[in-house]
Design an enzyme around this catalytic site. Sequence first.
Site, PDB file in Angstrom:
ATOM      1  N   SER A   1      50.219  33.889  40.626  1.00 29.87           N
ATOM      2  CA  SER A   1      49.421  34.014  39.408  1.00 29.87           C
ATOM      3  C   SER A   1      48.977  35.450  39.133  1.00 29.87           C
ATOM      4  O   SER A   1      48.618  35.777  38.003  1.00 29.87           O
ATOM      5  CB  SER A   1      48.195  33.102  39.475  1.00 29.87           C
TER       6      SER A   1
ATOM      7  N   ASP B   1      35.888  33.889  40.013  1.00 27.01           N
ATOM      8  CA  ASP B   1      37.240  34.412  40.205  1.00 27.01           C
ATOM      9  C   ASP B   1      37.182  35.894  40.565  1.00 27.01           C
ATOM     10  O   ASP B   1      36.959  36.750  39.707  1.00 27.01           O
ATOM     11  CB  ASP B   1      38.055  34.213  38.928  1.00 27.01           C
TER      12      ASP B   1
ATOM     13  N   HIS C   1      41.857  37.360  40.281  1.00 31.75           N
ATOM     14  CA  HIS C   1      42.547  37.770  39.060  1.00 31.75           C
ATOM     15  C   HIS C   1      41.732  38.845  38.352  1.00 31.75           C
ATOM     16  O   HIS C   1      40.665  39.244  38.822  1.00 31.75           O
ATOM     17  CB  HIS C   1      42.783  36.556  38.158  1.00 31.75           C
TER      18      HIS C   1
END
Length: 408
Positions: free
Chosen positions: A146, A383, A386
């Site tokens: 990702s 998060d 990312h």
Amino acid sequence: MELKISMYDSWKLLTLGTLVGCLLFLVLDKTHQNISLSIARFASLPIKASNFNINYSVGIPNEKTKQNCNIFDGRWVYKPEDRNASYDARNCPFVEEKMSCHKNGRPDFEFLKWRWEANDCEIPVFNGKDMLERLRNKRVILVGDSLNRNMWESLACLLHSSIPSSNVQLRDNSKVPRLFWKAKDYNMTVEFYWSPFLVDLNLNHESGKTVLVLDKLSPNSEMWTGADVMVFNSGFWWVQPGSAKRWDYIEYKGKLIQEMSMEQAYETGMKTWANWIEKNVDPNKTTVFFRSISAEHKTKTPEKWCYNKTKLALVDYYAAVYPKILVDIIERLIKRFSKSQVKYLNITKLSRYRIEAHPGIYRYKDWKNLTEHTDDIVTLRPDCSHWCLPGVPDTWNKLLYASLFFDL
């Protein structure tokens, strides 16, 4: 001949010397005053950064002159005058909800005002139309986890903002984990293939278990062939502990193995990928990159997480924790290639300082409601892996552009 000097002559010499000395003193004193005044004025200048009380660059320039410039060796420089990002994620259709931090309510823009500068050269300015023209009739693929999808979204937005949206085609194929963006006027595509290990993760093994097959490449590898630019990454999923571990068994040379060190498994899997590159990719037609590990700012100590940070990590205490052993393994492996076969997109150093540029709690649209009902934000799993878009992955793509088309 005896030289005689009268008292009158002596007085004239003394007077002249005194005048010269006074003039020198006045000149030096005036210079000192000017320097002191300049320093005083500089020290009194207001700091423009709204959330910073200092103005600095992260990283110390290397004074040594290098024959070749390393664009990955540099520093982050604060540019408060750069008010506009390359694109608006709210208007870019490729950004996932969890990466669109401002759309989800992030109030600050400071993390967009930092620019990566190399120590020993000028990094070429990214030009989306120029990149499209250079890649006319070509395929660019990004393969990995990702974080490479994060990079794909960034690149698609950078290029999308350079041309009319009516000239763009987008597909999302759920059967084959693939994202596809096409600039129709240039016949140029940017594709993403989901393959976090690069080797096969067999979810339907006859044993009923999930098996990581170290000597078999990912099934979607048949779609990689023929691309003109390839950008791979792998690392994050290899080091997930406990219940986050993705496989039950490892398979190697037809045998199931329950226990193998993470380091040995990663090196074996990456050798499988490297062997595929050597056998299937013509370096005269295809440029291959391996993107290094992106720093994760999440540790066992919650106060070191990213969710409450608004400034860069200036010291190693707050710098990212990342599996350095994996960095060492992949760097050793890439050295076996010539530079024409595989290039190393080394973004590990530049990302490790950017603790403030992750989505954190702004990965959620309803972050206000979530935070009101918990005293422990860590339980919300902010998060810290990312990156917000626009943001750090834009720098990765600007360095990709520079690495592709400029001799640095």
